[in-house]
Design a protein around this motif. Sequence first.
Motif, mmCIF file in Angstrom:
data_model
loop_
_atom_site.group_PDB
_atom_site.id
_atom_site.type_symbol
_atom_site.label_atom_id
_atom_site.label_comp_id
_atom_site.label_asym_id
_atom_site.label_seq_id
_atom_site.Cartn_x
_atom_site.Cartn_y
_atom_site.Cartn_z
ATOM 1 N N THR A 182 57.159 25.749 53.297
ATOM 2 C CA THR A 182 56.673 24.886 54.377
ATOM 3 C C THR A 182 57.612 24.917 55.573
ATOM 4 O O THR A 182 57.174 25.023 56.730
ATOM 5 C CB THR A 182 56.533 23.439 53.871
ATOM 6 O OG1 THR A 182 55.787 23.449 52.656
ATOM 7 C CG2 THR A 182 55.805 22.587 54.901
ATOM 8 N N PHE A 186 56.735 26.142 59.258
ATOM 9 C CA PHE A 186 56.965 25.250 60.395
ATOM 10 C C PHE A 186 57.839 25.943 61.442
ATOM 11 O O PHE A 186 57.568 25.862 62.650
ATOM 12 C CB PHE A 186 57.646 23.959 59.928
ATOM 13 C CG PHE A 186 57.941 23.032 61.064
ATOM 14 C CD1 PHE A 186 56.930 22.307 61.666
ATOM 15 C CD2 PHE A 186 59.234 22.904 61.560
ATOM 16 C CE1 PHE A 186 57.190 21.455 62.732
ATOM 17 C CE2 PHE A 186 59.510 22.068 62.627
ATOM 18 C CZ PHE A 186 58.488 21.329 63.213
ATOM 19 N N ASP A 197 52.280 18.964 68.665
ATOM 20 C CA ASP A 197 52.075 18.223 67.415
ATOM 21 C C ASP A 197 53.123 18.577 66.373
ATOM 22 O O ASP A 197 52.974 18.258 65.203
ATOM 23 C CB ASP A 197 50.657 18.466 66.866
ATOM 24 C CG ASP A 197 50.372 19.944 66.682
ATOM 25 O OD1 ASP A 197 51.261 20.759 66.996
ATOM 26 O OD2 ASP A 197 49.264 20.269 66.228
ATOM 27 N N LYS A 200 54.740 15.509 64.809
ATOM 28 C CA LYS A 200 53.843 14.917 63.821
ATOM 29 C C LYS A 200 53.961 15.674 62.494
ATOM 30 O O LYS A 200 54.052 15.078 61.416
ATOM 31 C CB LYS A 200 52.406 14.994 64.349
ATOM 32 C CG LYS A 200 51.484 13.893 63.854
ATOM 33 C CD LYS A 200 50.161 13.954 64.605
ATOM 34 C CE LYS A 200 49.008 13.446 63.737
ATOM 35 N NZ LYS A 200 47.702 13.774 64.356
ATOM 36 N N ALA A 201 53.988 16.983 62.608
ATOM 37 C CA ALA A 201 54.087 17.805 61.394
ATOM 38 C C ALA A 201 55.398 17.535 60.660
ATOM 39 O O ALA A 201 55.431 17.454 59.425
ATOM 40 C CB ALA A 201 53.973 19.289 61.746
ATOM 41 N N ARG A 204 55.135 14.526 58.645
ATOM 42 C CA ARG A 204 54.331 14.766 57.447
ATOM 43 C C ARG A 204 55.175 15.487 56.389
ATOM 44 O O ARG A 204 55.089 15.175 55.200
ATOM 45 C CB ARG A 204 53.115 15.615 57.845
ATOM 46 C CG ARG A 204 52.118 15.831 56.728
ATOM 47 C CD ARG A 204 51.160 14.667 56.563
ATOM 48 N NE ARG A 204 50.205 14.928 55.463
ATOM 49 C CZ ARG A 204 50.283 14.363 54.264
ATOM 50 N NH1 ARG A 204 51.253 13.488 54.000
ATOM 51 N NH2 ARG A 204 49.393 14.640 53.322
ATOM 52 N N ILE A 205 55.965 16.446 56.843
ATOM 53 C CA ILE A 205 56.820 17.185 55.899
ATOM 54 C C ILE A 205 57.794 16.228 55.204
ATOM 55 O O ILE A 205 57.975 16.279 53.975
ATOM 56 C CB ILE A 205 57.600 18.313 56.622
ATOM 57 C CG1 ILE A 205 56.636 19.423 57.053
ATOM 58 C CG2 ILE A 205 58.688 18.882 55.725
ATOM 59 C CD1 ILE A 205 57.274 20.525 57.862
ATOM 60 N N LEU A 208 56.017 14.278 52.662
ATOM 61 C CA LEU A 208 55.654 15.045 51.468
ATOM 62 C C LEU A 208 56.850 15.361 50.569
ATOM 63 O O LEU A 208 56.718 15.373 49.345
ATOM 64 C CB LEU A 208 55.006 16.385 51.875
ATOM 65 C CG LEU A 208 53.582 16.322 52.424
ATOM 66 C CD1 LEU A 208 53.165 17.660 53.019
ATOM 67 C CD2 LEU A 208 52.617 15.923 51.299
#
Lengths: 210, 210, 210, 210
Positions: A182, A186, A197, A200-201, A204-205, A208
């Motif tokens: 990931t 990224f 964005d 934002k990612a 999220r990472i 997670l």
Amino acid sequence: MSPRTPQQFKEMREEKMTLIMDVALEHFANEGYYRTTINHIARHAGMSKGLMYNYFESKEALLKAIIHKSVNEVYKYLDIDRDGYLSEDEFEFFIKKINVLLKGKRYFWRLLMQLLMQNDVREQFLKAFPESDSLIHPGHEPGDNYYPLQMMKMITDYFLRKKERIGKQYDPDSEINMFFITMMGFAVKSIYSDADDNDKAINRIIELFK
Amino acid sequence: MSPRTPQQFKEMREEKMTLIMDVALEHFANEGYYRTTINHIARHAGMSKGLMYNYFESKEALLKAIIHKSVNEVYKYLDIDRDGYLSEDEFEFFIKKINVLLKGKRYFWRLLMQLLMQNDVREQFLKAFPESDSLIHPGHEPGDNYYPLQMMKMITDYFLRKKERIGKQYDPDSEINMFFITMMGFAVKSIYSDADDNDKAINRIIELFK
Amino acid sequence: MSPRTPQQFKEMREEKMTLIMDVALEHFANEGYYRTTINHIARHAGMSKGLMYNYFESKEALLKAIIHKSVNEVYKYLDIDRDGYLSEDEFEFFIKKINVLLKGKRYFWRLLMQLLMQNDVREQFLKAFPESDSLIHPGHEPGDNYYPLQMMKMITDYFLRKKERIGKQYDPDSEINMFFITMMGFAVKSIYSDADDNDKAINRIIELFK
Amino acid sequence: MSPRTPQQFKEMREEKMTLIMDVALEHFANEGYYRTTINHIARHAGMSKGLMYNYFESKEALLKAIIHKSVNEVYKYLDIDRDGYLSEDEFEFFIKKINVLLKGKRYFWRLLMQLLMQNDVREQFLKAFPESDSLIHPGHEPGDNYYPLQMMKMITDYFLRKKERIGKQYDPDSEINMFFITMMGFAVKSIYSDADDNDKAINRIIELFK
DNA sequence: GATGAATGAGTATTCATTCAT
DNA sequence: CATGAATGAATACTCATTCAT
């Protein structure tokens, strides 16, 4: 008119060197090392070909200087030489730092990706860096790990400890693998697109994997 | 010896072309386009420089031919020109297909990554493909989407429908973004390392995004 | 038209190589190695710069090839690999041979003198040649002397035996020294002037030292 | 600090010039004129490139200055502008002087040999010197011979007179030729080797030719 | 078809020389 | 006087492309 002092000469030199490295990095990153000519760099840096060789003894030396400088900046910025232990908050902080790095040094990462994609360069690179003192943190002892490995280990340890928190059903190997995948994805996206964005990612990472 | 038929000539020609393209792809992928010389390719393909120009009119033409051929094979393999609708099973199937593709055509992906990292090549590439008939699916109408965009749309649609399945708390934009990020990371890893845990990772990806 | 056979290619190659070496030797000898440009040589040999590199991989390689070839020819001509013993008649014959050599290969000797006058080149040269198999005579055994030393020894021995012939008042060391001095002076004169009295001088040398 | 007098300035200037010329001569002699860079000389003379151009307007001018200075010193040392007549004792004295010269100015002779080996330089040199006033002895009249020729004549005359002493069987032309050959050989040996038997050789030469 | 000799435009690099300070 | 930054012309070398055979 009094002549320039050695100090003045030194400053001029350093300014020019920085200028050249910046211009070169931009072109290496966007057009590739081989497509970028010394002439091109010199013109864009507003100087003659010959002068470049006053500062860097070859095109390859220029490339190496850029890499060294950038790698050092990255290491300095990540500032990993602490206890080698990542708490949950530090993990989050670490990932956010990486995001900032990717945003700020995009050209360097582009260059690095291109280089690492060539088999022989990749091998060179991996061999060359452990030898360099400047890339070893201050408290470095013979036998200590170098930064890249140290980083890997810190993160790996983090996930292993997480298993203790969460329990049996958690497969740390798989999770570590997914995390690196990931982050790599990224990184590529961040380096090659200007998307807004990305923050934002990153959140999220963290969500997670934290 | 009976003289060769035109058909035989054509086959011989195609065999040679394939041979050249294979050899060239391997070297382009591993050493880079600029570092690979025509002479080198010719020698490795067991023929003379001159003969190469009988098959490809320039180094660049050879590169383009390789890309076209490989892109076509990829498209053919993915076989997307159907209803443009992905069911859950098809989604899983699709991702597994991608994994197989990455494994089997590693050299092509390496080459493609290198090329796409150069600004002008990237732009060329994106512009070039719509012009190429061979890359447009049979039922293609002017105004239709091309494959890459079509693929993107198919997947996007899949996630949008997933929102309906799952409900409000699901953020499809974020999820689509994360999906592409993850797939990109997986691709890079798959292309540049021989790890045997890639299949495990693919299953985890399916689990996460299906 | 049938294509050229490998044999024809080989002959063409050898002819061209000889041509290049001849032209280069002439210019190296008269203008000096550094003042002679590859461009100049190529033009005088009636070909393009690029083609030169088809035959010799660098200017230095060209120089070395010339030296090797010439040294070999000289050794072959002197044909010293016999009993290592010089009778009086052989001594005379040997000196006459040297005279012929100096006349015929003037360019090579000019070049060699220039090279040997540069400190580092001289050291290189002396180191480089003992390593070369091609410069060792056919019956060469490990431990045998190489030609230059062998020549020196043969001559030295000749003078030592002469002492026995002549008696106490003869100082062989002094005579050997004078002989080499005289030969060196003769060589320089022969190489750099077209005088027609060189043969006369050679006879006088024989008279003096035989 | 009292300001320097013009005289002092002149002396400082001459000191610097001598320093530069000494350093340059050493490098020209050992590495060759073309391989020696201005930068190198300047560094070894402990000054900057720019300053060198304050003293010598070009690399070539520096070379010429060195040659002029050395040639003048040689002429002055040999002190030939007397009656142009060599007695037997003077002949012996003259040769011994040459031996001392060769020992003491080895670098200059090395340089000179290198230069004289290049065709065009040799021609330049021979043409250039008659133009230079400083190389013509004080009592010089247009039409007089210049030093090198004068020297040749002095020696030639010596051998012609020797014939009268010795008689018919003596061939002065041959002897003159042998003398120059021997002296040339002795010079080369003396310039390029540190042998300690040079004095012995000189005595033998005197013995042979006086 | 097949070969490799031949070309020439392009690229990195060097170095004498000039010049602002 | 003194420095070294700056220039640019020259030079070795590379390589895609053409062409005679």
